[in-house]
Design a protein around this motif. Structure first.
Motif, PDB file in Angstrom:
ATOM      1  N   GLY A 124       0.845  -1.107  -0.020  1.00  0.00           N
ATOM      2  CA  GLY A 124       0.146   0.071  -0.043  1.00  0.00           C
ATOM      3  C   GLY A 124       0.988   1.047   0.043  1.00  0.00           C
ATOM      4  O   GLY A 124       2.077   1.317  -0.111  1.00  0.00           O
ATOM      5  N   ASP A 125       0.383   2.286   0.136  1.00  0.00           N
ATOM      6  CA  ASP A 125       0.849   3.647   0.213  1.00  0.00           C
ATOM      7  C   ASP A 125       1.703   4.115   1.452  1.00  0.00           C
ATOM      8  O   ASP A 125       2.469   4.939   1.424  1.00  0.00           O
ATOM      9  CB  ASP A 125      -0.119   4.789  -0.075  1.00  0.00           C
ATOM     10  N   LEU A 126       1.390   3.245   2.626  1.00  0.00           N
ATOM     11  CA  LEU A 126       1.880   3.611   3.945  1.00  0.00           C
ATOM     12  C   LEU A 126       1.725   5.126   4.176  1.00  0.00           C
ATOM     13  O   LEU A 126       2.400   5.642   4.711  1.00  0.00           O
ATOM     14  CB  LEU A 126       3.354   3.189   3.911  1.00  0.00           C
ATOM     15  N   ASP A 127       0.456   5.486   4.037  1.00  0.00           N
ATOM     16  CA  ASP A 127      -0.046   6.621   4.233  1.00  0.00           C
ATOM     17  C   ASP A 127      -0.166   6.804   6.091  1.00  0.00           C
ATOM     18  O   ASP A 127      -0.071   5.746   6.876  1.00  0.00           O
ATOM     19  CB  ASP A 127      -1.165   7.339   3.818  1.00  0.00           C
ATOM     20  N   LEU A 128      -0.169   7.981   6.534  1.00  0.00           N
ATOM     21  CA  LEU A 128      -0.310   8.253   8.010  1.00  0.00           C
ATOM     22  C   LEU A 128      -1.479   7.279   8.630  1.00  0.00           C
ATOM     23  O   LEU A 128      -1.308   6.402   9.670  1.00  0.00           O
ATOM     24  CB  LEU A 128      -0.350   9.428   8.239  1.00  0.00           C
ATOM     25  N   ASP A 129      -2.553   7.149   8.136  1.00  0.00           N
ATOM     26  CA  ASP A 129      -3.718   6.451   8.531  1.00  0.00           C
ATOM     27  C   ASP A 129      -3.467   4.828   8.688  1.00  0.00           C
ATOM     28  O   ASP A 129      -3.541   4.174   9.446  1.00  0.00           O
ATOM     29  CB  ASP A 129      -5.078   6.660   7.924  1.00  0.00           C
ATOM     30  N   GLN A 130      -2.696   4.391   7.500  1.00  0.00           N
ATOM     31  CA  GLN A 130      -2.255   2.869   7.674  1.00  0.00           C
ATOM     32  C   GLN A 130      -1.432   2.800   8.514  1.00  0.00           C
ATOM     33  O   GLN A 130      -1.428   1.585   9.119  1.00  0.00           O
ATOM     34  CB  GLN A 130      -1.892   2.689   5.991  1.00  0.00           C
ATOM     35  N   VAL A 131      -0.340   3.601   8.794  1.00  0.00           N
ATOM     36  CA  VAL A 131       0.701   3.470   9.685  1.00  0.00           C
ATOM     37  C   VAL A 131       0.067   3.541  11.172  1.00  0.00           C
ATOM     38  O   VAL A 131       0.404   2.548  11.873  1.00  0.00           O
ATOM     39  CB  VAL A 131       1.696   4.310   9.333  1.00  0.00           C
ATOM     40  N   THR A 132      -0.743   4.373  11.322  1.00  0.00           N
ATOM     41  CA  THR A 132      -1.471   4.367  12.951  1.00  0.00           C
ATOM     42  C   THR A 132      -2.147   3.226  13.193  1.00  0.00           C
ATOM     43  O   THR A 132      -2.376   2.736  14.190  1.00  0.00           O
ATOM     44  CB  THR A 132      -2.276   5.723  12.626  1.00  0.00           C
ATOM     45  N   ASP A 133      -2.947   2.857  12.099  1.00  0.00           N
ATOM     46  CA  ASP A 133      -4.082   1.724  12.170  1.00  0.00           C
ATOM     47  C   ASP A 133      -3.203   0.299  12.519  1.00  0.00           C
ATOM     48  O   ASP A 133      -3.878  -0.678  13.085  1.00  0.00           O
ATOM     49  CB  ASP A 133      -4.852   1.424  11.073  1.00  0.00           C
ATOM     50  N   ALA A 134      -1.759   0.313  12.073  1.00  0.00           N
ATOM     51  CA  ALA A 134      -0.938  -0.793  12.104  1.00  0.00           C
ATOM     52  C   ALA A 134      -0.598  -1.159  13.616  1.00  0.00           C
ATOM     53  O   ALA A 134       0.015  -2.114  13.734  1.00  0.00           O
ATOM     54  CB  ALA A 134       0.155  -0.950  11.227  1.00  0.00           C
ATOM     55  N   VAL A 135      -0.631  -0.010  14.315  1.00  0.00           N
ATOM     56  CA  VAL A 135      -0.319   0.034  15.801  1.00  0.00           C
ATOM     57  C   VAL A 135      -1.043  -0.561  16.803  1.00  0.00           C
ATOM     58  O   VAL A 135      -2.519  -0.204  16.808  1.00  0.00           O
ATOM     59  CB  VAL A 135       0.196   1.354  16.357  1.00  0.00           C
ATOM     60  N   HIS A 136      -0.686  -1.632  17.329  1.00  0.00           N
ATOM     61  CA  HIS A 136      -1.457  -2.393  18.322  1.00  0.00           C
ATOM     62  C   HIS A 136      -1.457  -1.481  19.602  1.00  0.00           C
ATOM     63  O   HIS A 136      -2.606  -1.414  20.228  1.00  0.00           O
ATOM     64  CB  HIS A 136      -0.886  -3.704  18.644  1.00  0.00           C
ATOM     65  N   HIS A 137      -0.457  -1.109  20.139  1.00  0.00           N
ATOM     66  CA  HIS A 137      -0.396  -0.570  21.489  1.00  0.00           C
ATOM     67  C   HIS A 137       1.113   0.390  21.379  1.00  0.00           C
ATOM     68  O   HIS A 137       1.939  -0.008  20.650  1.00  0.00           O
ATOM     69  CB  HIS A 137      -0.571  -1.101  22.532  1.00  0.00           C
ATOM     70  N   ALA A 138       1.035   1.166  22.299  1.00  0.00           N
ATOM     71  CA  ALA A 138       2.283   2.162  22.552  1.00  0.00           C
ATOM     72  C   ALA A 138       2.662   1.920  24.043  1.00  0.00           C
ATOM     73  O   ALA A 138       1.939   1.658  24.829  1.00  0.00           O
ATOM     74  CB  ALA A 138       2.059   3.580  22.198  1.00  0.00           C
ATOM     75  N   VAL A 139       4.056   2.078  24.462  1.00  0.00           N
ATOM     76  CA  VAL A 139       4.469   1.685  25.632  1.00  0.00           C
ATOM     77  C   VAL A 139       5.478   2.756  25.976  1.00  0.00           C
ATOM     78  O   VAL A 139       6.551   2.961  24.845  1.00  0.00           O
ATOM     79  CB  VAL A 139       4.971   0.273  25.583  1.00  0.00           C
ATOM     80  N   ALA A 140       5.850   3.264  27.060  1.00  0.00           N
ATOM     81  CA  ALA A 140       6.959   3.984  27.674  1.00  0.00           C
ATOM     82  C   ALA A 140       8.500   3.026  27.213  1.00  0.00           C
ATOM     83  O   ALA A 140       8.231   1.636  27.514  1.00  0.00           O
ATOM     84  CB  ALA A 140       7.148   4.389  28.652  1.00  0.00           C
ATOM     85  N   ALA A 141       9.550   3.830  26.981  1.00  0.00           N
ATOM     86  CA  ALA A 141      10.502   2.843  26.614  1.00  0.00           C
ATOM     87  C   ALA A 141      11.763   3.712  26.787  1.00  0.00           C
ATOM     88  O   ALA A 141      11.927   4.681  26.697  1.00  0.00           O
ATOM     89  CB  ALA A 141      10.719   2.215  25.050  1.00  0.00           C
ATOM     90  N   ILE A 142      12.962   2.868  27.242  1.00  0.00           N
ATOM     91  CA  ILE A 142      14.246   3.380  27.551  1.00  0.00           C
ATOM     92  C   ILE A 142      15.171   2.819  26.229  1.00  0.00           C
ATOM     93  O   ILE A 142      15.461   1.728  26.475  1.00  0.00           O
ATOM     94  CB  ILE A 142      14.767   3.346  28.865  1.00  0.00           C
ATOM     95  N   GLU A 143      15.725   3.662  25.611  1.00  0.00           N
ATOM     96  CA  GLU A 143      16.778   3.195  24.564  1.00  0.00           C
ATOM     97  C   GLU A 143      18.061   3.461  25.245  1.00  0.00           C
ATOM     98  O   GLU A 143      18.468   4.311  25.860  1.00  0.00           O
ATOM     99  CB  GLU A 143      16.652   3.747  23.394  1.00  0.00           C
ATOM    100  N   ILE A 144      18.777   2.105  25.173  1.00  0.00           N
ATOM    101  CA  ILE A 144      20.222   2.121  25.520  1.00  0.00           C
ATOM    102  C   ILE A 144      21.094   2.270  24.398  1.00  0.00           C
ATOM    103  O   ILE A 144      21.168   1.405  23.622  1.00  0.00           O
ATOM    104  CB  ILE A 144      20.607   1.013  26.540  1.00  0.00           C
ATOM    105  N   CYS A 145      21.322   3.623  24.122  1.00  0.00           N
ATOM    106  CA  CYS A 145      22.182   3.849  23.141  1.00  0.00           C
ATOM    107  C   CYS A 145      23.651   3.290  23.055  1.00  0.00           C
ATOM    108  O   CYS A 145      24.212   3.460  24.382  1.00  0.00           O
ATOM    109  CB  CYS A 145      22.160   5.215  22.562  1.00  0.00           C
ATOM    110  N   ASP A 146      24.542   3.037  21.907  1.00  0.00           N
ATOM    111  CA  ASP A 146      25.943   2.471  22.375  1.00  0.00           C
ATOM    112  C   ASP A 146      26.571   2.592  21.152  1.00  0.00           C
ATOM    113  O   ASP A 146      25.979   2.760  20.092  1.00  0.00           O
ATOM    114  CB  ASP A 146      25.871   1.059  22.897  1.00  0.00           C
ATOM    115  N   SER A 147      27.846   2.995  21.145  1.00  0.00           N
ATOM    116  CA  SER A 147      28.783   3.160  19.846  1.00  0.00           C
ATOM    117  C   SER A 147      29.849   2.252  20.019  1.00  0.00           C
ATOM    118  O   SER A 147      30.624   2.133  20.829  1.00  0.00           O
ATOM    119  CB  SER A 147      28.968   4.819  19.744  1.00  0.00           C
ATOM    120  N   ARG A 148      30.104   1.608  18.864  1.00  0.00           N
ATOM    121  CA  ARG A 148      31.367   0.613  18.825  1.00  0.00           C
ATOM    122  C   ARG A 148      32.415   1.701  18.397  1.00  0.00           C
ATOM    123  O   ARG A 148      33.589   1.337  18.141  1.00  0.00           O
ATOM    124  CB  ARG A 148      31.244  -0.305  17.845  1.00  0.00           C
TER     125      ARG A 148
END
Length: 269
Positions: A124-148
């Motif tokens: 499909g077009d992957l427009d904003l409505d399609q992308v939003t509808d594909a989300v089951h749920h949102a959750v808070a997250a902490i990303e641990i970034c790292d660099s080699r």
């Protein structure tokens, strides 16, 4: 043919440099001396080479991360777009257990909204409505970034090649459907032991974390690796990144998604 062979050799050399840094726990020189500072295609080719090596040893892909969603960071690195990386199953940590440092080199933390997908994003077009509808749920997250890359001395090609500087992630427990949560309007506060607080809003992530997800869906499909149902997507930092020293405690609050806290183990490698 000679040029292609040279390019392939260069990409493999860059990948070996990053893989060796991970294996030895010793950060490497930047890879931009091999692939250039702004060559997006070469940088993603290195990332795919590194990730393929991980999957060959049994690593399992569970999602993606979006980086460089902050305009300030984009200007710092001289780019006008985000980047993406891959999340593997062994990169997820449990908030109830101190994050071990034996697999991390130079960890830093960001507070983010994570989206868990309920549908594939491959057609499909992957427009904003399609992308939003594909989300089951949102959750808070902490990303641990790292660099080699030693001392985080990175430019755009370095961070892309290095799996978008991904190190790990921790997810909160409160799962919220988008019917009850507007990502753009959320307010985030993150505190890390001994440092100034990091704060921001959903609008600080490319204007809207759902726009970041749309960018990712289209770019991942263009790269031949579309997003799939069940995958976790780290949508990008809502505020400034902070270093994570041994023993540090990280506390995050994201309105609408609740709070999340983690600690880092006291003893490093």
């Amino acid at each position: 043919m000679t040029e292609l062979t040279h390019e392939t050799t260069t990409i493999r050399s860059a990948a070996r440099r990053l893989l060796e840094a991970s294996a030895t726990g010793t950060p490497s020189d930047p890879v931009r001396d091999l692939i250039g500072a702004t060559d997006i295609r070469a940088a993603y080719a290195v990332q795919q080479e590194v990730n393929a090596a991980r999957m060959a040893t049994g690593a399992r892909v569970v999602g993606r991360k979006i980086g460089l969603t902050s305009k300030a960071v984009q200007e710092q690195l001289g780019v006008d777009q985000p980047d993406l990386g891959v999340l593997f199953a062994d990169m997820e940590y449990d908030a109830a257990v101190p994050v071990p440092l034996d697999r991390l080199l130079q960890p830093r933390v960001e507070a983010e909204i994570a989206f868990v997908l309920g549908a594939d994003l491959d057609e499909g077009d992957l427009d904003l409505d399609q992308v939003t509808d594909a989300v089951h749920h949102a959750v808070a997250a902490i990303e641990i970034c790292d660099s080699r890359i030693a001392d985080w001395d990175i430019r755009f090609s370095d961070t892309v090649a290095d799996n978008a500087s991904a190190g790990g992630f921790v997810l909160g427990r409160e799962r919220v459907p988008l019917e009850r949560f507007v990502p753009r309007d959320t307010v985030m506060t993150m505190t890390v032991t001994g440092q100034a607080a990091s704060a921001g809003t959903g609008a600080d992530c490319l204007g809207d974390p759902l726009l970041a997800l749309q960018w990712l869906a289209r770019t991942a499909r263009d790269l031949g690796e579309p997003l799939r149902a069940g995958q976790v997507v780290l949508s990008g930092a809502l505020g400034p990144m902070r270093p994570a020293a041994p023993g540090a405690q990280v506390d995050v609050t994201i309105t609408g998604l609740g709070s999340l806290s983690i600690t880092f183990a006291e003893v490093s490698r």
